[in-house]
Design a protein around this motif. Structure first.
Motif, PDB file in Angstrom:
ATOM      1  N   UNK A   1       0.844  -1.196   0.000  1.00 47.85           N
ATOM      2  CA  UNK A   1       0.000   0.000   0.000  1.00 47.85           C
ATOM      3  C   UNK A   1       0.881   1.250   0.000  1.00 47.85           C
ATOM      4  N   UNK A   2       0.379   2.326  -0.568  1.00 48.24           N
ATOM      5  CA  UNK A   2       1.214   3.520  -0.750  1.00 48.24           C
ATOM      6  C   UNK A   2       0.666   4.756  -0.043  1.00 48.24           C
ATOM      7  N   UNK A   3      -0.252   4.583   0.909  1.00 52.26           N
ATOM      8  CA  UNK A   3      -0.774   5.727   1.662  1.00 52.26           C
ATOM      9  C   UNK A   3      -0.918   5.323   3.125  1.00 52.26           C
ATOM     10  N   UNK A   4      -0.415   6.167   4.014  1.00 49.94           N
ATOM     11  CA  UNK A   4      -0.467   5.864   5.446  1.00 49.94           C
ATOM     12  C   UNK A   4      -0.858   7.125   6.218  1.00 49.94           C
ATOM     13  N   UNK A   5      -1.397   6.925   7.417  1.00 57.70           N
ATOM     14  CA  UNK A   5      -1.746   8.054   8.269  1.00 57.70           C
ATOM     15  C   UNK A   5      -1.648   7.635   9.728  1.00 57.70           C
ATOM     16  N   UNK A   6      -1.257   8.590  10.575  1.00 53.76           N
ATOM     17  CA  UNK A   6      -1.253   8.401  12.023  1.00 53.76           C
ATOM     18  C   UNK A   6      -2.140   9.475  12.632  1.00 53.76           C
ATOM     19  N   UNK A   7      -3.011   9.070  13.550  1.00 54.72           N
ATOM     20  CA  UNK A   7      -3.935   9.998  14.203  1.00 54.72           C
ATOM     21  C   UNK A   7      -3.803   9.812  15.705  1.00 54.72           C
ATOM     22  N   UNK A   8      -3.600  10.917  16.430  1.00 53.72           N
ATOM     23  CA  UNK A   8      -3.413  10.883  17.878  1.00 53.72           C
ATOM     24  C   UNK A   8      -4.392  11.830  18.543  1.00 53.72           C
ATOM     25  N   UNK A   9      -5.102  11.333  19.563  1.00 50.34           N
ATOM     26  CA  UNK A   9      -6.012  12.160  20.349  1.00 50.34           C
ATOM     27  C   UNK A   9      -5.579  12.114  21.805  1.00 50.34           C
ATOM     28  N   UNK A  10      -5.342  13.285  22.386  1.00 48.33           N
ATOM     29  CA  UNK A  10      -5.065  13.414  23.814  1.00 48.33           C
ATOM     30  C   UNK A  10      -6.256  14.129  24.430  1.00 48.33           C
ATOM     31  N   UNK A  11      -7.069  13.404  25.179  1.00 44.33           N
ATOM     32  CA  UNK A  11      -8.276  13.986  25.771  1.00 44.33           C
ATOM     33  C   UNK A  11      -8.796  13.036  26.847  1.00 44.33           C
ATOM     34  N   UNK A  12      -9.468  13.559  27.890  1.00 45.91           N
ATOM     35  CA  UNK A  12      -9.979  12.683  28.948  1.00 45.91           C
ATOM     36  C   UNK A  12     -10.962  11.634  28.459  1.00 45.91           C
ATOM     37  N   UNK A  13     -11.742  11.948  27.414  1.00 50.59           N
ATOM     38  CA  UNK A  13     -12.748  11.007  26.926  1.00 50.59           C
ATOM     39  C   UNK A  13     -12.272  10.197  25.722  1.00 50.59           C
TER      40      UNK A  13
END
Length: 287
Positions: free
Chosen positions: A206-218
């Motif tokens: 595959x030639x597309x990647x993503x990283x997603x990060x959420x910092x939150x109490x919920x």
């Protein structure tokens, strides 16, 4: 045949012009709204704020050079004041073109005060064959601050017939909460990128990647919904973060893998919409 002598003291080739750009933005909460406190632009780095009826304040980052190549340098710096909220995105996909020499570098630094929120939502970075790009993201969150962060990369656009055989790419994240390191990430590709991507433990071609990060109490409450969107091509995990005073926060990390940029957006857009709440995605994502 007439012989032509070539002088040995030819003048050196002129140095190519390189991007040296800086953009800085500081926002603060006043009378229930997030407003600009300071704005600085140098070189090809431009920041524009569309008219928005409420928070978060939206800022669109523009690289007027049209892309990055070897020797270019682009620095972004942001400050979000106490109780303020900012959503930062890019006008279009950043492009890393073939580098004749040197490495292009992008550095982003953000500081968020107590009760503040930052959404770092740049559109995808497109890498071209024989490109060389290093980028670094540093986010310092005060206790009680929250953040949503995404970075995505496309190794050549399949719809345009582009392929990336060789390239150099480095992506480093350092996220701190209350001065404590809560997330460290590093992705590196070098040389035969096509062979590296073909490995099952990387992307399986595959030639597309993503990283997603959420910092939150919920953040933990959204884990199952995130996994449903991410599907089998990727994954998501959650951790509980504990501060020095015993306070708790949450960290949710999702990885996405897709065959191309179009397939990546089919999952990335609803995922960011879910995690960014009522703010949704900036309008430039749909243009």
């Amino acid at each position: 045949m007439k012989h032509v002598s070539i002088p040995s003291d030819l003048p050196p080739q002129p140095a190519m012009q390189r991007v040296q750009a800086v953009g800085r933005l500081a926002v603060a909460a006043h009378d229930g709204r997030t407003r600009i406190e300071r704005l600085y632009q140098q070189g090809a780095a431009k920041i524009r704020m569309p008219v928005i009826s409420g928070d978060p304040l939206e800022a669109i980052l523009i690289n007027t050079a049209g892309g990055m190549t070897g020797g270019d340098r682009l620095d972004w710096e942001f400050e979000v004041g106490q109780g303020a909220a900012a959503a930062l995105t890019t006008q279009a996909c950043e492009k890393a073109y073939r580098a004749v020499s040197g490495v292009a570098r992008i550095r982003t630094v953000a500081r968020v005060a107590e009760g503040g929120h930052i959404s770092w939502l740049p559109q995808e970075t497109i890498l071209y064959d024989r490109s060389a790009l290093e980028r670094r993201l540093e986010v310092d969150l005060a206790p009680g601050a929250t953040a949503l962060i995404v970075e995505s990369v496309i190794f050549g656009r399949r719809a345009m017939g582009e392929t990336v055989a060789t390239a150099r790419f480095r992506d480093v994240w350092r996220i701190r909460l209350g001065r404590r390191l809560v997330h460290a990430d590093a992705i590196a590709f070098d040389g035969d990128v096509a062979a590296q991507l073909s490995r099952a433990a990387v992307t399986g071609g595959a030639t597309a990647i993503a990283s997603v990060l959420l910092i939150a109490p919920d953040a933990g409450q959204r884990l199952e919904a995130v996994r449903a969107i991410v599907g089998l091509l990727g994954g998501a995990s959650f951790w509980t973060l504990r501060g020095d005073a015993g306070e708790t926060n949450g960290k949710l990390l999702a990885r996405l893998v897709a065959n191309d940029g179009y397939d990546l957006r089919q999952r990335l857009v609803p995922l960011l919409g879910l995690l960014n709440g009522q703010a949704g995605l900036p309008k430039v994502w749909s243009t």
